[in-house]
Design a protein around this motif. Structure first.
Motif, PDB file in Angstrom:
ATOM      1  N   GLU A 162       0.911  -1.204   0.132  1.00  0.00           N
ATOM      2  CA  GLU A 162      -0.089   0.025  -0.251  1.00  0.00           C
ATOM      3  C   GLU A 162       0.720   1.125  -0.114  1.00  0.00           C
ATOM      4  OE1 GLU A 162      -2.113  -3.151   2.340  1.00  0.00           O
ATOM      5  OE2 GLU A 162      -0.029  -2.465   2.295  1.00  0.00           O
ATOM      6  N   ASN A 163       2.183   0.898   0.642  1.00  0.00           N
ATOM      7  CA  ASN A 163       2.860   2.314   0.860  1.00  0.00           C
ATOM      8  C   ASN A 163       4.432   1.826   0.323  1.00  0.00           C
ATOM      9  OD1 ASN A 163       1.134   4.146   2.259  1.00  0.00           O
ATOM     10  ND2 ASN A 163       1.173   2.446   3.537  1.00  0.00           N
ATOM     11  N   PRO A 164       4.614   1.966  -0.933  1.00  0.00           N
ATOM     12  CA  PRO A 164       5.817   1.343  -1.367  1.00  0.00           C
ATOM     13  C   PRO A 164       7.104   2.387  -1.172  1.00  0.00           C
ATOM     14  CG  PRO A 164       4.432   2.435  -3.285  1.00  0.00           C
ATOM     15  CD  PRO A 164       3.602   2.250  -2.010  1.00  0.00           C
ATOM     16  N   HIS A 165       8.229   2.253  -1.483  1.00  0.00           N
ATOM     17  CA  HIS A 165       9.294   2.825  -1.389  1.00  0.00           C
ATOM     18  C   HIS A 165       9.023   4.183  -2.085  1.00  0.00           C
ATOM     19  CE1 HIS A 165      13.616   4.289  -1.094  1.00  0.00           C
ATOM     20  NE2 HIS A 165      13.399   4.667  -2.184  1.00  0.00           N
ATOM     21  N   PRO A 166       9.275   5.255  -1.357  1.00  0.00           N
ATOM     22  CA  PRO A 166      10.065   5.499  -0.242  1.00  0.00           C
ATOM     23  C   PRO A 166       9.342   5.803   1.029  1.00  0.00           C
ATOM     24  CG  PRO A 166       9.960   7.522  -1.332  1.00  0.00           C
ATOM     25  CD  PRO A 166       9.273   6.626  -2.163  1.00  0.00           C
ATOM     26  N   ALA A 167       8.004   5.408   1.039  1.00  0.00           N
ATOM     27  CA  ALA A 167       7.305   5.612   2.332  1.00  0.00           C
ATOM     28  C   ALA A 167       8.041   5.145   3.472  1.00  0.00           C
ATOM     29  CB  ALA A 167       5.977   5.231   2.056  1.00  0.00           C
ATOM     30  N   PRO A 168       8.266   3.635   3.581  1.00  0.00           N
ATOM     31  CA  PRO A 168       8.946   3.185   4.860  1.00  0.00           C
ATOM     32  C   PRO A 168      10.328   3.695   5.516  1.00  0.00           C
ATOM     33  CG  PRO A 168       8.169   1.225   3.349  1.00  0.00           C
ATOM     34  CD  PRO A 168       8.171   2.643   2.623  1.00  0.00           C
ATOM     35  N   VAL A 169      11.079   4.043   4.450  1.00  0.00           N
ATOM     36  CA  VAL A 169      12.451   4.647   4.995  1.00  0.00           C
ATOM     37  C   VAL A 169      12.181   6.068   5.338  1.00  0.00           C
ATOM     38  CG1 VAL A 169      13.350   5.337   2.724  1.00  0.00           C
ATOM     39  CG2 VAL A 169      14.640   4.683   4.673  1.00  0.00           C
ATOM     40  N   GLN A 170      11.202   6.787   4.633  1.00  0.00           N
ATOM     41  CA  GLN A 170      11.056   8.273   4.988  1.00  0.00           C
ATOM     42  C   GLN A 170      10.420   8.200   6.353  1.00  0.00           C
ATOM     43  OE1 GLN A 170       8.436   9.524   1.856  1.00  0.00           O
ATOM     44  NE2 GLN A 170       9.840  10.457   0.715  1.00  0.00           N
ATOM     45  N   ASP A 171       9.374   7.358   6.949  1.00  0.00           N
ATOM     46  CA  ASP A 171       8.940   7.422   8.131  1.00  0.00           C
ATOM     47  C   ASP A 171      10.245   7.025   9.138  1.00  0.00           C
ATOM     48  OD1 ASP A 171       6.577   7.691   7.084  1.00  0.00           O
ATOM     49  OD2 ASP A 171       5.949   5.618   7.360  1.00  0.00           O
ATOM     50  N   CYS A 172      10.935   6.376   8.884  1.00  0.00           N
ATOM     51  CA  CYS A 172      12.159   5.844   9.814  1.00  0.00           C
ATOM     52  C   CYS A 172      13.217   7.391   9.810  1.00  0.00           C
ATOM     53  CB  CYS A 172      12.821   4.764   9.348  1.00  0.00           C
ATOM     54  SG  CYS A 172      11.701   3.251   9.427  1.00  0.00           S
ATOM     55  N   TYR A 173      13.301   7.645   8.668  1.00  0.00           N
ATOM     56  CA  TYR A 173      14.065   8.918   8.928  1.00  0.00           C
ATOM     57  C   TYR A 173      13.574  10.221   9.506  1.00  0.00           C
ATOM     58  CZ  TYR A 173      17.709  12.379   7.428  1.00  0.00           C
ATOM     59  OH  TYR A 173      18.696  13.407   7.422  1.00  0.00           O
ATOM     60  N   ARG A 174      12.161  10.065   9.331  1.00  0.00           N
ATOM     61  CA  ARG A 174      11.462  11.019  10.041  1.00  0.00           C
ATOM     62  C   ARG A 174      11.646  11.059  11.612  1.00  0.00           C
ATOM     63  NH1 ARG A 174       6.682  10.516   7.735  1.00  0.00           N
ATOM     64  NH2 ARG A 174       7.281  12.070   6.121  1.00  0.00           N
ATOM     65  N   THR A 175      11.551   9.759  12.077  1.00  0.00           N
ATOM     66  CA  THR A 175      11.686   9.585  13.442  1.00  0.00           C
ATOM     67  C   THR A 175      12.981   9.800  13.819  1.00  0.00           C
ATOM     68  OG1 THR A 175      10.038   7.559  13.147  1.00  0.00           O
ATOM     69  CG2 THR A 175      11.519   7.584  15.156  1.00  0.00           C
ATOM     70  N   LEU A 176      13.821   9.602  13.272  1.00  0.00           N
ATOM     71  CA  LEU A 176      15.303  10.107  13.601  1.00  0.00           C
ATOM     72  C   LEU A 176      15.359  11.590  13.669  1.00  0.00           C
ATOM     73  CD1 LEU A 176      18.227   8.915  13.799  1.00  0.00           C
ATOM     74  CD2 LEU A 176      18.804   9.364  11.617  1.00  0.00           C
ATOM     75  N   THR A 177      14.955  12.339  12.641  1.00  0.00           N
ATOM     76  CA  THR A 177      15.128  13.912  12.776  1.00  0.00           C
ATOM     77  C   THR A 177      14.213  14.092  14.144  1.00  0.00           C
ATOM     78  OG1 THR A 177      13.196  14.251  11.007  1.00  0.00           O
ATOM     79  CG2 THR A 177      15.600  14.030  10.460  1.00  0.00           C
ATOM     80  N   TRP A 178      13.021  13.449  14.333  1.00  0.00           N
ATOM     81  CA  TRP A 178      12.021  14.014  15.530  1.00  0.00           C
ATOM     82  C   TRP A 178      13.004  13.624  16.929  1.00  0.00           C
ATOM     83  CZ3 TRP A 178      10.410  10.481  19.216  1.00  0.00           C
ATOM     84  CH2 TRP A 178       9.515  10.875  20.161  1.00  0.00           C
ATOM     85  N   MET A 179      13.548  12.764  16.886  1.00  0.00           N
ATOM     86  CA  MET A 179      14.282  12.248  18.049  1.00  0.00           C
ATOM     87  C   MET A 179      15.566  13.346  18.461  1.00  0.00           C
ATOM     88  SD  MET A 179      14.851   8.206  17.448  1.00  0.00           S
ATOM     89  CE  MET A 179      16.404   8.097  18.860  1.00  0.00           C
ATOM     90  N   GLU A 180      16.191  13.830  17.230  1.00  0.00           N
ATOM     91  CA  GLU A 180      17.241  15.011  17.296  1.00  0.00           C
ATOM     92  C   GLU A 180      16.565  16.152  17.879  1.00  0.00           C
ATOM     93  OE1 GLU A 180      20.645  16.833  14.718  1.00  0.00           O
ATOM     94  OE2 GLU A 180      18.713  16.710  13.656  1.00  0.00           O
ATOM     95  N   ARG A 181      15.495  16.805  17.337  1.00  0.00           N
ATOM     96  CA  ARG A 181      14.784  18.089  17.720  1.00  0.00           C
ATOM     97  C   ARG A 181      14.375  17.778  19.238  1.00  0.00           C
ATOM     98  NH1 ARG A 181      12.117  17.369  13.137  1.00  0.00           N
ATOM     99  NH2 ARG A 181      10.076  17.060  14.266  1.00  0.00           N
ATOM    100  N   ASN A 182      14.020  16.637  19.697  1.00  0.00           N
ATOM    101  CA  ASN A 182      13.354  16.451  20.961  1.00  0.00           C
ATOM    102  C   ASN A 182      14.417  15.960  21.965  1.00  0.00           C
ATOM    103  OD1 ASN A 182      10.184  16.647  21.007  1.00  0.00           O
ATOM    104  ND2 ASN A 182      10.946  15.943  19.041  1.00  0.00           N
TER     105      ASN A 182
END
Length: 297
Positions: free
Chosen positions: A110-130
């Protein structure tokens, strides 16, 4: 040959994954309970939002927040949740005092590349900001491939800083042409046809072709220099064996720091499916030792 203790404990008769069987595979996912996550009260957990990505955050109970680990769950790119794998990996929190963040990335097809890796990288940037600090990026199976891709993204995009990557029998190469990919056609948990199903769900007709991004299949990366300290492990009876060994070897060839373990007789997912087996205990203890050294605990 699969380790006899593992063979006795694991149902190896599961049929290969097909496109028509993805919904059934999702429904059959193991549900990790709150009791398992809490590990006798030594772990607390919260559901949080990482810029639109649901995440599960596990923290050591009663102590200041520990060094962060971003862990990406497995599931062949098509299954799994942020709770997947954590019935075993919560011991990282209870034993080492780390804070573990597990994202609910979007699933293929349902959500092909790049959706999965984008979500993981978004989580990484959220961690940095928080203010979580520089994490270890870890992942299991498909999550191992996504963890490797996120680490490449962080290198190529100039951050966030990553302290290390821990890749547990990672799914790295969409071409599915290594000797081990052709060797294991049946009789184990994740066989070549299942692997092709997962990669096709993620990439469609592009799978195996010339234009697949390194952020979809990290084995495609032409340059593996500049990566943080890396831990790679895999079983000897796993379709991912040769691509995992090759990834570690190419990091060494690029002048990087990698630790590689090939567990004799280990099938795919062995430590999750038979956590009390001797080989599983050895694998988990060795990962814990690497985490302790890398985090200076």
């Amino acid at each position: 040959m699969i380790d006899p203790e593992l063979a006795a404990a694991i149902d190896l008769s599961r049929p290969p994954l097909t496109a028509d069987g993805i919904a059934e595979r999702r429904a059959a996912n193991r549900v990790v309970t709150d009791v398992e996550l809490s590990r006798g009260g030594s772990v607390t957990f919260t559901e949080e939002d990482a810029d639109g990505v649901p995440v599960l955050v596990l923290r050591p109970a009663g102590v200041p927040e520990g060094p962060p680990v971003l862990h990406v769950h497995g599931g062949g790119m098509v299954a799994g949740t942020r709770r997947s794998d954590l019935h075993v990996l919560a011991e990282w929190v209870s034993e080492l005092g780390v804070t573990l963040i597990s994202p609910e990335y979007r699933l293929a097809p349902e959500n092909p590349h790049p959706a999965p890796v984008q979500d993981c990288y978004r989580t990484l940037t959220w961690m940095e900001r928080n203010g979580f600090g520089s994490p270890i990026v870890a992942g299991t199976s498909a999550g191992g491939g996504l963890a490797a891709a996120v680490t490449l993204m962080a290198r190529d995009y100039g951050g966030p800083a990553i302290r290390g990557q821990l890749l547990i029998y990672p799914m790295l190469d969409d071409r599915c042409e290594t000797p081990s990919s052709h060797q294991f056609l049946d009789g184990t948990i994740w066989v070549r046809s299942s692997n092709i199903t997962g990669w096709t769900a993620l990439l469609g007709d592009a799978r195996g072709g010339p234009d697949v991004s390194q952020f979809a299949a990290p084995a495609r990366a032409a340059d593996l220099s500049g990566l943080p300290p890396t831990y790679v492990d895999v079983g000897s009876v796993d379709v991912f064996r040769d691509e995992a060994v090759g990834y570690a070897s190419r990091i060494w060839q690029a002048g990087g720091d990698a630790e590689l373990h090939v567990w004799p007789g280990g099938c795919h997912g062995f430590d999750q499916l038979a956590p009390d087996a001797a080989l599983s205990r050895r694998a988990r203890a060795t990962r814990l030792a690497w985490l302790r050294r890398t985090l200076h605990l």
